[in-house]
Scaffold this motif. Structure first.
Motif, mmCIF file in Angstrom:
data_model
loop_
_atom_site.group_PDB
_atom_site.id
_atom_site.type_symbol
_atom_site.label_atom_id
_atom_site.label_comp_id
_atom_site.label_asym_id
_atom_site.label_seq_id
_atom_site.Cartn_x
_atom_site.Cartn_y
_atom_site.Cartn_z
ATOM 1 N N LEU A 24 26.901 -9.110 -31.544
ATOM 2 C CA LEU A 24 28.282 -9.048 -31.065
ATOM 3 C C LEU A 24 28.391 -9.119 -29.549
ATOM 4 N N ILE A 25 27.424 -8.588 -28.835
ATOM 5 C CA ILE A 25 27.464 -8.670 -27.373
ATOM 6 C C ILE A 25 27.333 -10.126 -26.937
ATOM 7 N N GLU A 26 26.396 -10.842 -27.546
ATOM 8 C CA GLU A 26 26.245 -12.274 -27.255
ATOM 9 C C GLU A 26 27.497 -13.040 -27.688
ATOM 10 N N ALA A 27 28.042 -12.694 -28.834
ATOM 11 C CA ALA A 27 29.255 -13.358 -29.328
ATOM 12 C C ALA A 27 30.421 -13.173 -28.356
ATOM 13 N N SER A 28 30.516 -11.989 -27.746
ATOM 14 C CA SER A 28 31.626 -11.719 -26.814
ATOM 15 C C SER A 28 31.525 -12.567 -25.551
ATOM 16 N N LEU A 41 33.689 -6.151 -32.887
ATOM 17 C CA LEU A 41 34.343 -7.117 -32.006
ATOM 18 C C LEU A 41 35.760 -7.285 -32.537
ATOM 19 N N LEU A 42 36.753 -7.109 -31.699
ATOM 20 C CA LEU A 42 38.140 -7.333 -32.082
ATOM 21 C C LEU A 42 38.655 -8.527 -31.293
ATOM 22 N N SER A 51 38.439 -8.703 -37.048
ATOM 23 C CA SER A 51 37.440 -7.685 -36.724
ATOM 24 C C SER A 51 36.114 -8.232 -37.215
ATOM 25 N N MET A 52 35.108 -8.225 -36.340
ATOM 26 C CA MET A 52 33.806 -8.778 -36.672
ATOM 27 C C MET A 52 32.754 -7.687 -36.530
#
Length: 88
Positions: A24-28, A41-42, A51-52
């Protein structure tokens, strides 16, 4: 990749499950988010709340099962985890 969709118990969203873990950090760093932690992740995807979770699970407040599946596939494609379904 396996993707399944079902109506959430509250009937206000769809739960999309995948067999792919998401950092999720990479996705953000790739997609625009409202809230980003390593656990959640919102984001707002074209007016739809998503919401992921790191397990690959998503809760998508879309109007239909098909729309939620399209959104999930688009997001996974943006993250490089899925060949975009419209290009396949």
């Amino acid at each position: 990749m396996v993707i399944s969709v079902r109506l959430c118990s509250g009937r206000t969203a769809f739960e999309v499950s995948t067999n792919t873990r998401i950092d999720l950090i990479e996705a953000s760093r790739i997609i625009q988010t409202r809230v980003a932690t390593k656990y959640l992740l919102l984001l707002n995807y074209n007016g739809v709340e998503v919401s992921m979770y790191p397990s690959g699970r998503m809760i998508i407040k879309a109007g239909s099962k098909e729309e939620s599946l399209d959104i999930a596939r688009d997001l996974l494609a943006q993250l490089g985890l899925l060949v975009h379904h419209r290009d396949a």
